[in-house]
Design a protein around this motif. Structure first.
Motif, PDB file in Angstrom:
ATOM      1  N   TYR A 143      26.783 -27.547 178.401  1.00 28.60           N
ATOM      2  CA  TYR A 143      27.683 -27.414 179.554  1.00 28.60           C
ATOM      3  C   TYR A 143      27.578 -28.626 180.468  1.00 28.60           C
ATOM      4  CZ  TYR A 143      29.817 -25.879 183.875  1.00 28.60           C
ATOM      5  OH  TYR A 143      30.611 -25.805 184.991  1.00 28.60           O
ATOM      6  N   VAL A 154      27.630 -23.495 176.495  1.00 31.22           N
ATOM      7  CA  VAL A 154      28.843 -22.815 176.953  1.00 31.22           C
ATOM      8  C   VAL A 154      29.053 -21.531 176.161  1.00 31.22           C
ATOM      9  CG1 VAL A 154      31.351 -23.022 177.208  1.00 31.22           C
ATOM     10  CG2 VAL A 154      29.876 -25.034 177.565  1.00 31.22           C
ATOM     11  N   ARG A 180      35.257 -20.612 181.343  1.00 28.24           N
ATOM     12  CA  ARG A 180      34.009 -21.002 180.672  1.00 28.24           C
ATOM     13  C   ARG A 180      32.814 -20.732 181.572  1.00 28.24           C
ATOM     14  NH1 ARG A 180      33.063 -27.029 181.571  1.00 28.24           N
ATOM     15  NH2 ARG A 180      32.436 -27.151 179.387  1.00 28.24           N
ATOM     16  N   PHE A 222      28.125 -20.708 181.330  1.00 28.46           N
ATOM     17  CA  PHE A 222      27.022 -21.280 180.565  1.00 28.46           C
ATOM     18  C   PHE A 222      25.741 -20.493 180.801  1.00 28.46           C
ATOM     19  CE2 PHE A 222      26.944 -23.336 184.694  1.00 28.46           C
ATOM     20  CZ  PHE A 222      25.593 -23.421 185.020  1.00 28.46           C
TER      21      PHE A 222
END
Length: 417
Positions: free
Chosen positions: A333, A374, A392, A394
């Motif tokens: 990420y 991620v 998204r 992480f």
């Protein structure tokens, strides 16, 4: 040497150089002779050129035709992360698992790991079933039964870290190719008979190069009868596959004029068509305290996860690309990945251009380093916002939760598409 004999040799040489085949050369029709040296293949002197009819069919995989698309969040950025702004990219075609890896698949993995590996590695491969335990909830039955009880066989495996998911991909590649190599050896390097998971023993031969350091079959890539590596999809591949915009494309129109908030048409999370009209298209949390609806009129019908073939697939034929469980992807990420990575097959494998030293994790001012990965897709415990493919989040690569699973992907070897 008379002129007629000389011309005869010349014609033979020309025939050898062109392989005298109609339609030209290709990977599946390389010709009998080398077009560089004129030496005949598959002789004592010549190089071995195996029969190749295209990449073997991998179990569980669906073909994803690549192309140009716009990645990035199509939802309002309510988290104010600004970490996935829209940009145009192109992705090569690839393969992806039709469904999330389920408990029965992981139990098969544990079965073979216990047979072939040290006890220490077997213990490291066990999912963390305590991810279901909550101090203020009675989730105790899931701790004991979710992974191993037969009724949960086709529910997605959870409690697996990114590192464990990668180990699974490595094992799956070796096991599938071991079977393929054995079948090719028995059939003389030709067609695969008896099904992908037949129990034929490998007898060596041209399909295998011998035995690897760990006692397994060492595969010769040149033979073309084995598969590329199973692996986690890149973030871009996962997002592209979830969009499934191929279903909105008009024939002959090179412009992509439609976009989707979710992996299906429309701006709503309910099915607008047919007998399933009004039913939810994914497994997610509708609102505070509402995981499944009311008795007699359940909305998504699942308090926790649901079977991996539940809910309609998207236009690529992939199930649960929104909801059920979040899914690990390969990328580490970084909030600026959208502007740093390349626009052809984008992927972030390290902190290049955005090193971890910029993030004060030691001083507790950041959670970002080179060991956070991620995950995408939303889960049974997430609200609809996270179902959008562009969102998204992480988490540390050695961590696990009851809301994250994964599926595998594979390159489309031998093609530039």
């Amino acid at each position: 040497m008379n002129i007629s004999k000389y011309l005869g040799f010349a014609l033979v040489g020309a025939c050898a150089l062109t392989a005298c085949n109609k339609g030209g050369r290709s990977a599946t029709n390389p010709g009998k002779y080398s077009s560089t040296t004129g030496i005949e293949y598959n002789t004592e002197e010549g190089m071995k050129v195996s029969d190749y009819q295209g990449i073997p069919e991998g179990p569980g995989l669906v073909f994803i035709e690549g192309g140009r698309t716009v990645l990035g969040s199509a939802e309002e950025d309510v988290a104010m992360t600004h970490d996935n702004l829209e940009r145009t990219v192109t992705l090569a075609s690839f393969y992806m698992d039709e469904v999330e890896v389920a408990n029965i698949h992981w139990l098969e993995y544990l079965h073979y790991v216990r047979k072939d590996s040290a006890e220490e590695f077997y213990m490291s491969a066990l999912p963390d079933t305590t991810v279901w335990a909550r101090e203020l909830s009675f989730n105790d039955p899931y701790v004991d039964y979710y992974l191993r009880y037969p009724g949960f066989r086709y529910f997605p495996v959870v409690g697996v870290s990114w590192l464990q998911a990668n180990d699974f991909c490595t094992w799956r590649t070796a096991k599938v190719n071991e079977v393929l190599a054995g079948e090719a050896s028995e059939s003389g390097g030709g067609s695969r008979k008896g099904g992908l998971f037949s129990r034929k023993k490998n007898k060596g031969g041209d399909a295998a190069e011998g035995t690897s350091d760990n006692g397994g079959v060492k595969i010769a890539i040149e033979n073309g009868n084995t598969l590329p590596n199973y692996r986690l999809p890149t973030e871009a591949e996962w997002e592209y596959a979830a969009q499934a915009l191929i279903g909105t494309q008009e024939t002959g129109n090179e412009n992509q004029e439609n976009k989707r908030i979710y992996p299906w048409d429309g701006r709503q999370v309910r099915n607008p068509y047919g007998k399933g009209r009004g039913q939810f298209l994914a497994n997610f949390k509708r609102g505070r305290g509402d995981y499944a609806g009311i008795a007699g009129s359940l909305n998504d019908g699942a308090m926790i996860t649901e079977q991996v073939f539940s809910y309609p697939p998207n236009d690529y034929g992939l199930y649960n690309m929104a909801g059920n469980v979040n899914e690990w992807v390969q990328d580490i990420y970084r909030p600026l990945s959208y502007e740093d990575v390349e626009d052809l097959n984008p992927f972030r494998r390290n902190g290049y251009l955005d090193p971890s030293e910029k993030y004060d994790k030691k001083g507790y001012q950041s959670l970002i380093d080179d060991h956070v990965r991620v995950y995408k897709g939303g889960s049974w415990r997430d609200v609809a916002y996270w179902l959008s493919p562009g969102t998204r989040r992480f988490m540390a690569e050695d961590s696990a939760t009851a809301t994250i699973g994964f599926r595998c992907a594979m390159i489309n070897a031998g093609s530039n598409k």
